[in-house]
Structures are given as C-alpha cells and as structure tokens.
Design an enzyme around this catalytic site. Structure first.
Site, PDB file in Angstrom:
ATOM      1  N   CYS A  60     -35.848  -1.665  -4.489  1.00 59.28           N
ATOM      2  CA  CYS A  60     -35.917  -1.838  -3.709  1.00 59.28           C
ATOM      3  C   CYS A  60     -36.338  -1.545  -2.386  1.00 59.28           C
ATOM      4  O   CYS A  60     -37.459  -0.738  -2.735  1.00 59.28           O
ATOM      5  CB  CYS A  60     -34.410  -0.903  -2.449  1.00 59.28           C
ATOM      6  N   CYS A 103     -35.308  -6.067   4.710  1.00 59.95           N
ATOM      7  CA  CYS A 103     -35.272  -6.082   2.766  1.00 59.95           C
ATOM      8  C   CYS A 103     -36.885  -7.082   2.465  1.00 59.95           C
ATOM      9  O   CYS A 103     -36.965  -7.836   3.335  1.00 59.95           O
ATOM     10  CB  CYS A 103     -33.918  -7.043   1.931  1.00 59.95           C
ATOM     11  N   GLY A 155     -37.634   0.636   0.071  1.00 63.39           N
ATOM     12  CA  GLY A 155     -37.614   2.001  -0.242  1.00 63.39           C
ATOM     13  C   GLY A 155     -38.476   2.223  -0.717  1.00 63.39           C
ATOM     14  O   GLY A 155     -38.519   3.349  -0.591  1.00 63.39           O
ATOM     15  N   HIS A 194     -33.682   5.271   5.325  1.00 63.55           N
ATOM     16  CA  HIS A 194     -34.032   5.486   3.926  1.00 63.55           C
ATOM     17  C   HIS A 194     -34.125   7.273   3.962  1.00 63.55           C
ATOM     18  O   HIS A 194     -34.795   7.779   4.666  1.00 63.55           O
ATOM     19  CB  HIS A 194     -35.963   4.976   3.104  1.00 63.55           C
ATOM     20  N   GLU A 253     -28.251   2.032  -2.646  1.00 72.08           N
ATOM     21  CA  GLU A 253     -29.147   1.319  -1.743  1.00 72.08           C
ATOM     22  C   GLU A 253     -26.860   1.500  -1.002  1.00 72.08           C
ATOM     23  O   GLU A 253     -25.963   1.216  -1.024  1.00 72.08           O
ATOM     24  CB  GLU A 253     -28.953   0.190  -1.920  1.00 72.08           C
TER      25      GLU A 253
HETATM   26  O1  ZDP Z   1     -30.502  -1.291   4.361  1.00 73.20           O
HETATM   27  C1  ZDP Z   1     -29.560  -1.970   3.622  1.00 73.20           C
HETATM   28  O2  ZDP Z   1     -28.865  -1.872   3.771  1.00 73.20           O
HETATM   29  C2  ZDP Z   1     -30.463  -1.986   1.795  1.00 73.20           C
HETATM   30  N1  ZDP Z   1     -29.329  -1.858   1.276  1.00 73.20           N
HETATM   31  C3  ZDP Z   1     -30.984  -3.574   2.644  1.00 73.20           C
HETATM   32  C4  ZDP Z   1     -31.012  -4.092   1.154  1.00 73.20           C
HETATM   33  C5  ZDP Z   1     -33.138  -3.689   0.811  1.00 73.20           C
HETATM   34  C6  ZDP Z   1     -33.498  -4.797  -0.335  1.00 73.20           C
HETATM   35  N2  ZDP Z   1     -32.547  -4.457  -1.723  1.00 73.20           N
HETATM   36  C7  ZDP Z   1     -34.823  -4.523   0.144  1.00 73.20           C
HETATM   37  O3  ZDP Z   1     -35.835  -4.810  -1.108  1.00 73.20           O
HETATM   38  O4  ZDP Z   1     -35.628  -3.817   0.537  1.00 73.20           O
HETATM   39  C8  ZDP Z   1     -33.221  -5.235   0.320  1.00 73.20           C
END
Ligand code: ZDP
Length: 282
Positions: free
Chosen positions: A227, A79, A230, A169, A218
């Site tokens: 994200c 993350c 992302g 993603h 997400e």
């Molecule tokens: O891959 C996932 O399940 C994401 N929801 C993890 C969290 C990603 C996050 N929002 C980011 O900033 O990369 C924390």
C-alpha cells in the site's frame, strides 16, 4: 457472475503485487463501471481479479484525473501503488508528460509524478494530514494529533498513530510482525467505531531507522501485498514516534518502496515500480 458488464477494454497493472484493472475513461465524466460491477471485475475467481479498479479520467488544468474503487466497491480518495500504474497506463495511451512529469487530479489534490531513469515512478504524494478530524477518527479531539493512543482490540491494547494521505491510516509498531494474525485483526481495526470512514491498518516492525517492515490490511480490499499511501503514513508515524529518519525503505510483502518526508515542503515522495501484466476485454 450474474452482473452484466459493458464490453470495456482494460489493462491490468501491478505495483509490488498491489494489482489493479485500469480503464481509459477520458470520454465520460463518470466511471464506466458501477461499484457493483467493480466488485465483480475484482473477484479473483469469477472476475479478472484485482485489489481495485482505477479510472483514468479527463481533467481541467491537469494531464488527467484518477478515481479508484476498492475491490469491495467502496471509493478511496487516493492510492499510491495505483497512481504509479496510472502513469505507465497514460504513457501506453500516448499521453506525453510535461517537463516535470504528469500532473494528476486525485481525491487528495493535484499531485505530480515522473518516470525515473531506472524505470520506476516517483510521486509527490503531498503533505500528511495529522489532526483527528482530518483522518477521520474519534480517538482525539478534532484539532489534536493521534500519536500512540492506546486502543482496545481483540482483548489487548494497541498504541495507534493515525495519518491521512487523503485516505485514512492507522499505524501500530510491533516487536514480531510474523506473529500478527492479520486476517483476524485486520477487519477488527478496519471496522472499529473510532474510524467513522473505516481505516487502512499497518503493523510495523522497525528493523532500523531507515528500514521498516510492514504488513497491511487495507480498507475495502483486505490483506494486500503493498500500500503506497500506507507506506507514506508508516514513515510519518515512525518519525513522529522517534523511530525512523525522514528517508527510509518501507519493506512490504510485495517488495520495497523508497519514501522520503521533505522538511522544507512537508511533502512526501514515494518511488517504486509499476508493471503492465496483460490487457483484455470485459
Ligand atoms: O484508502 C483505501 O480505501 C485504500 N484501500 C485505497 C487503496 C490504496 C492503495 N493500496 C495504495 O497503494 O495507496 C492503492
């Protein structure tokens, strides 16, 4: 909230409104909360309220390690906004960064991060993984890239480009972001059968080759304000589709991230804020 929670001290942090409960977990090998307890803690009415719970764990050969449970209790490999919050939390715990910052073990490998002079956190996010088998997705053969492959969702075809930053993603470019019904479309992409481990989904409007506007749904957390992994995936997808330069501002509902995809190293760098909100006891 019937679930009993251990009387744990926690600190709430946010990165562009992507918010997390952080736990100092260095004295235990496993997370101090179960996925079910993480769901309860993340509940915005019956709990603390957060997009996820992040555990700071001990590590061999690195400053510390990170694990994250999404607000639905599922575990993610990496993350971006969360690791910036973790850097500040580590400082708060008295951990001192080395000359090149902190080295952190994550599900996406060992990553380096450092504080910038203006108080933001800059993270070496590692390389993008582009092969279908690495995302994972069945949209192409395992050893092939997924570039602008049409997928039928909600009765229309969406060209998808897929990128993994350790977590999956799916990126699609649209002309008018404000017309996207995120609450309706997000779950349809997240749970689409072509994504065996589900996916994070990003709707992107290209404002210029150096300015990309994004709305994100997400995996395991729903619509969030930002994200980080992302944002890296969005820049890579935009470059691969000839829509952006390798350095750009990715504008999220919660604010901007500076993302760069370095040619020599093939690695991504993400720079952005992280802020302490409050501390408490469960
Ligand atoms: O891959 C996932 O399940 C994401 N929801 C993890 C969290 C990603 C996050 N929002 C980011 O900033 O990369 C924390």
């Amino acid at each position: 909230m019937s679930l009993t929670l251990p009387p744990l001290h926690f600190v709430k942090y946010e990165g562009l409104g992507n918010d997390f409960v952080l736990i100092d977990n260095r004295t235990f090998a496993d997370p101090l909360l179960t996925p079910e307890q993480a769901v309860a803690v993340c509940d915005r009415h019956f709990g603390v309220g957060a997009d996820g719970v992040i555990f700071l764990l001990g590590a061999q050969g690195a400053d510390f390690a990170m694990r994250i449970f999404n607000s639905d209790g599922s575990e993610a490999q990496m993350c971006g906004n969360g690791i910036r919050c973790l850097a500040r939390f580590a400082l708060e715990l008295g951990l001192a960064p080395g000359d090149t910052g902190f080295a952190v073990d994550t599900g996406a490998g060992r990553l380096a991060l450092a504080l910038t002079a203006d108080g933001r956190v800059s993270v070496d996010m590692g390389p993008p993984y582009l092969l279908a088998g690495e995302i994972p997705t069945t949209l192409a053969a395992a050893d092939e890239k997924v570039l602008s492959v049409p997928v039928e969702v909600d009765g229309r075809s969406w060209p998808l480009t897929c990128v993994s930053m350790g977590n999956p993603h799916a990126v699609t470019f649209v002309d008018d972001l404000d017309r996207i019904d995120l609450a309706r479309l997000g779950p349809l992409f997240e749970h689409h059968p072509v994504f065996p481990e589900r996916t994070n989904t990003h709707f992107v409007q290209v404002l210029s080759p150096t300015h990309l506007r994004v709305r994100v749904w997400e995996r395991g957390a729903g619509a969030t304000l930002a994200c980080g992994t992302g944002a890296c995936a969005v820049l890579v997808a935009a470059v691969l589709n000839g829509l952006a330069e390798r350095e750009a501002t990715v504008e999220l509902p919660g604010g901007p991230l500076a993302i760069a995809w370095e040619v020599e190293t093939n690695r991504l760098r993400m720079t952005g804020p992280a802020r302490r909100v409050f501390a408490g006891q469960l």
